[in-house]
Design a protein around this motif. Sequence first.
Motif, mmCIF file in Angstrom:
data_model
loop_
_atom_site.group_PDB
_atom_site.id
_atom_site.type_symbol
_atom_site.label_atom_id
_atom_site.label_comp_id
_atom_site.label_asym_id
_atom_site.label_seq_id
_atom_site.Cartn_x
_atom_site.Cartn_y
_atom_site.Cartn_z
ATOM 1 N N PRO A 8 0.813 -1.226 0.000
ATOM 2 C CA PRO A 8 0.000 0.000 0.000
ATOM 3 C C PRO A 8 0.844 1.272 0.000
ATOM 4 C CG PRO A 8 -0.857 -1.565 1.591
ATOM 5 C CD PRO A 8 0.460 -2.105 1.128
ATOM 6 N N ALA A 9 1.992 1.242 0.706
ATOM 7 C CA ALA A 9 2.864 2.415 0.713
ATOM 8 C C ALA A 9 3.395 2.701 -0.680
ATOM 9 C CB ALA A 9 4.020 2.197 1.689
ATOM 10 N N LYS A 10 3.814 1.667 -1.383
ATOM 11 C CA LYS A 10 4.334 1.845 -2.739
ATOM 12 C C LYS A 10 3.229 2.281 -3.701
ATOM 13 C CE LYS A 10 8.743 1.128 -2.561
ATOM 14 N NZ LYS A 10 9.696 2.186 -2.993
ATOM 15 N N VAL A 11 2.047 1.683 -3.569
ATOM 16 C CA VAL A 11 0.918 2.075 -4.422
ATOM 17 C C VAL A 11 0.556 3.539 -4.171
ATOM 18 C CG1 VAL A 11 -1.544 1.696 -4.868
ATOM 19 C CG2 VAL A 11 0.002 -0.263 -4.666
ATOM 20 N N ALA A 12 0.659 3.979 -2.932
ATOM 21 C CA ALA A 12 0.365 5.375 -2.599
ATOM 22 C C ALA A 12 1.394 6.331 -3.176
ATOM 23 C CB ALA A 12 0.295 5.546 -1.082
ATOM 24 N N GLY A 13 2.573 5.807 -3.552
ATOM 25 C CA GLY A 13 3.608 6.652 -4.133
ATOM 26 C C GLY A 13 4.610 7.189 -3.136
ATOM 27 N N VAL A 14 4.736 6.541 -1.970
ATOM 28 C CA VAL A 14 5.711 7.002 -0.970
ATOM 29 C C VAL A 14 7.119 6.852 -1.554
ATOM 30 C CG1 VAL A 14 6.635 6.640 1.348
ATOM 31 C CG2 VAL A 14 4.180 6.297 0.909
ATOM 32 N N ALA B 283 -12.697 -1.849 15.809
ATOM 33 C CA ALA B 283 -13.455 -1.874 14.555
ATOM 34 C C ALA B 283 -14.752 -1.073 14.652
ATOM 35 C CB ALA B 283 -13.772 -3.319 14.154
ATOM 36 N N ARG B 284 -15.102 -0.638 15.856
ATOM 37 C CA ARG B 284 -16.269 0.255 15.997
ATOM 38 C C ARG B 284 -16.019 1.603 15.348
ATOM 39 N NH1 ARG B 284 -16.485 2.012 20.598
ATOM 40 N NH2 ARG B 284 -14.582 1.104 21.463
ATOM 41 N N TYR B 285 -14.735 1.997 15.223
ATOM 42 C CA TYR B 285 -14.439 3.326 14.683
ATOM 43 C C TYR B 285 -13.248 3.346 13.730
ATOM 44 C CZ TYR B 285 -10.994 3.005 18.449
ATOM 45 O OH TYR B 285 -10.001 2.575 19.282
ATOM 46 N N ALA B 286 -12.515 2.256 13.612
ATOM 47 C CA ALA B 286 -11.296 2.240 12.811
ATOM 48 C C ALA B 286 -11.437 1.285 11.626
ATOM 49 C CB ALA B 286 -10.098 1.832 13.676
ATOM 50 N N SER B 287 -10.488 1.392 10.700
ATOM 51 C CA SER B 287 -10.533 0.640 9.454
ATOM 52 C C SER B 287 -9.199 -0.057 9.206
ATOM 53 C CB SER B 287 -10.842 1.581 8.282
ATOM 54 O OG SER B 287 -12.035 2.304 8.506
ATOM 55 N N PRO B 288 -9.167 -0.985 8.243
ATOM 56 C CA PRO B 288 -7.900 -1.650 7.916
ATOM 57 C C PRO B 288 -6.868 -0.683 7.349
ATOM 58 C CG PRO B 288 -9.771 -2.880 7.043
ATOM 59 C CD PRO B 288 -10.304 -1.571 7.510
ATOM 60 N N LEU B 289 -5.607 -1.059 7.460
ATOM 61 C CA LEU B 289 -4.542 -0.308 6.808
ATOM 62 C C LEU B 289 -4.764 -0.345 5.300
ATOM 63 C CD1 LEU B 289 -0.810 -0.320 7.691
ATOM 64 C CD2 LEU B 289 -1.460 -0.787 5.330
ATOM 65 N N GLY B 290 -4.451 0.748 4.630
ATOM 66 C CA GLY B 290 -4.624 0.791 3.190
ATOM 67 C C GLY B 290 -3.808 1.907 2.574
ATOM 68 N N VAL B 291 -4.034 2.148 1.312
ATOM 69 C CA VAL B 291 -3.336 3.217 0.608
ATOM 70 C C VAL B 291 -3.548 4.551 1.314
ATOM 71 C CG1 VAL B 291 -3.206 4.493 -1.565
ATOM 72 C CG2 VAL B 291 -3.492 2.008 -1.596
ATOM 73 N N GLU B 292 -4.763 4.760 1.811
ATOM 74 C CA GLU B 292 -5.093 6.029 2.463
ATOM 75 C C GLU B 292 -4.210 6.305 3.673
ATOM 76 O OE1 GLU B 292 -7.080 3.459 1.963
ATOM 77 O OE2 GLU B 292 -9.032 4.038 1.134
ATOM 78 N N THR B 293 -3.718 5.239 4.310
ATOM 79 C CA THR B 293 -2.868 5.389 5.484
ATOM 80 C C THR B 293 -1.618 6.207 5.163
ATOM 81 O OG1 THR B 293 -3.640 3.219 6.251
ATOM 82 C CG2 THR B 293 -1.672 4.115 7.315
ATOM 83 N N PHE B 294 -1.136 6.080 3.938
ATOM 84 C CA PHE B 294 0.124 6.711 3.548
ATOM 85 C C PHE B 294 -0.087 8.002 2.766
ATOM 86 C CE2 PHE B 294 0.809 2.158 4.005
ATOM 87 C CZ PHE B 294 1.900 2.126 4.855
ATOM 88 N N LEU B 295 -1.334 8.451 2.689
ATOM 89 C CA LEU B 295 -1.653 9.679 1.969
ATOM 90 C C LEU B 295 -2.167 10.735 2.931
ATOM 91 C CD1 LEU B 295 -3.609 8.189 -1.065
ATOM 92 C CD2 LEU B 295 -1.298 9.135 -1.125
ATOM 93 N N LYS B 296 -1.945 11.970 2.583
ATOM 94 C CA LYS B 296 -2.572 13.081 3.272
ATOM 95 C C LYS B 296 -3.261 13.941 2.219
ATOM 96 C CE LYS B 296 2.116 14.873 3.333
ATOM 97 N NZ LYS B 296 2.110 15.439 2.030
ATOM 98 N N HIS B 297 -4.282 14.666 2.595
ATOM 99 C CA HIS B 297 -4.926 15.523 1.603
ATOM 100 C C HIS B 297 -4.939 16.974 2.060
ATOM 101 C CE1 HIS B 297 -8.540 14.425 4.076
ATOM 102 N NE2 HIS B 297 -8.784 15.715 3.918
ATOM 103 N N SER B 298 -4.786 17.835 1.092
ATOM 104 C CA SER B 298 -4.835 19.278 1.314
ATOM 105 C C SER B 298 -6.092 19.830 0.660
ATOM 106 C CB SER B 298 -3.608 19.962 0.695
ATOM 107 O OG SER B 298 -2.407 19.411 1.189
ATOM 108 N N SER B 299 -6.720 20.772 1.344
ATOM 109 C CA SER B 299 -7.870 21.444 0.740
ATOM 110 C C SER B 299 -7.392 22.480 -0.272
ATOM 111 C CB SER B 299 -8.699 22.143 1.821
ATOM 112 O OG SER B 299 -9.171 21.214 2.766
ATOM 113 N N ILE B 300 -8.137 22.620 -1.359
ATOM 114 C CA ILE B 300 -7.843 23.631 -2.376
ATOM 115 C C ILE B 300 -8.997 24.636 -2.401
ATOM 116 C CG2 ILE B 300 -7.548 24.046 -4.853
ATOM 117 C CD1 ILE B 300 -6.304 21.245 -5.025
ATOM 118 N N ILE B 301 -8.674 25.907 -2.256
ATOM 119 C CA ILE B 301 -9.705 26.948 -2.200
ATOM 120 C C ILE B 301 -9.240 28.149 -3.011
ATOM 121 C CG2 ILE B 301 -11.074 28.474 -0.694
ATOM 122 C CD1 ILE B 301 -10.279 26.526 1.631
#
Length: 436
Positions: free
Chosen positions: A148-154, A377-395
């Motif tokens: 997942p880290a490699k797929v995310a482009g780390v 699992a009541r509030y968390a999810s499996p590790l995935g590509v999203e784990t290694f990504l961050k997002h910035s808002s564009i305005i």
Amino acid sequence: MLRIITQQVDVKAELQRICDRTQDEQVLHKEATVREVLQAVKRQGDKAVLHYTSEFDHQLLKAEELRVTGSELDVAYQQVSQELLGAIQLACRQIEAFHRQRVPKSWVQFGDDDVVLGKRYTPVDRAGLYIPGGRAAYPSTVLMNAIPAKVAGVPRVVMVTPPRNEKTIHAAVLVAAQEAGVQEIYRVGGAQAIAALAYGTETIPKVDIITGPGNIYVTLAKKLVYGTVGIDALAGPSEVLIIADEGANPVHVATDLLAQAEHHPLAAAILLTTDPALAKNVQLSVERQLVDHPRRIDTEKAIAHNGLIVVVESLETAIKLSNEFAPEHLELEVKDPWAILPNIRNAGAIFLGYSTPEAVGYYLAGPNHNLPTSGAARYASPLGVETFLKHSSIIQYSQVALNKVAGAIDTLATAEGLPSHADSVRRRVQQDEGNL
């Protein structure tokens, strides 16, 4: 022996006891030790890493021996069978194919008055992967973290894992790392490895996020460095909950329970069934399979302390209990699993039908096997590509758009007592009016 209980007993209390099984009275003492290790590594770098590797892992290393060499990586391929290499490569393809479907896309939308809004996803610069050792070798965990880290482009993926006897690392782990695209590997484990990744040393680079499971010392270290770096989760011992009806094969169910119990003495293995006969047959099958089990001692401990069979009155009751427990792995060994799937709310991974053992997901189905445990699992999810990504808002606002909302911003900023917020808009609007 694997206990069978009925609903006349306080089932919820027993399930809660199992969920809380890692909260022992020694945690505070262990946390003090971890804090000491973290501070030492932060101050002394490699020197502290080498000291604690000697103290805890009983391996005397020099700083230049921390990083696994290219020749060691080459030799590892000679030490694994072609059959194992083929299985690792198949798992790589399956896991990568799944995770490539989950890559979030950056987006922008263009609204009225030239307003532009959006999100931009970017990978972290450096990811640190912790791969446990000790009880077994875990090439599958390498794949589930690295791909997942490699797929995310780390751009830079760093792996740490404790050294075995004679400073070695299991060949299958080294091969899996290379197949998954990891070339930077360090032979260090425990809290000192987490500290090195969080703070950096002369040899081991500081990373932005740390992923991967470990023992209680590793978990506490990840908890304590969170904020300095990101982490994936605080992983506990493995667990499975199986919901089964009269159509389930008792030998298969028993094997699936043992497949979790063999991980660790604190692993949990739970069966909820509507069929009393199945419950008894599963209990007997577990006992028979334990007789010659290669990991009998640890597996028996898990079954004795954290194993449970509950006979329930209906599948609805089983689902309710399962949702409250929020298992890491949930197997639906029932005639029509798709009919009850919509009612499942809390589970890390869900395995449907009589022919889908958890081991399929653990090794190569594709979805990640790094899953929330101990009710997370009541509030968390499996590790995935999203784990290694961050997002910035564009305005982006045009002058016309800013003019239209200036009054509302002024009102809100004034209400919050932030005059410069109001001024930052007001002066732009006044400037624009002055140009008219």
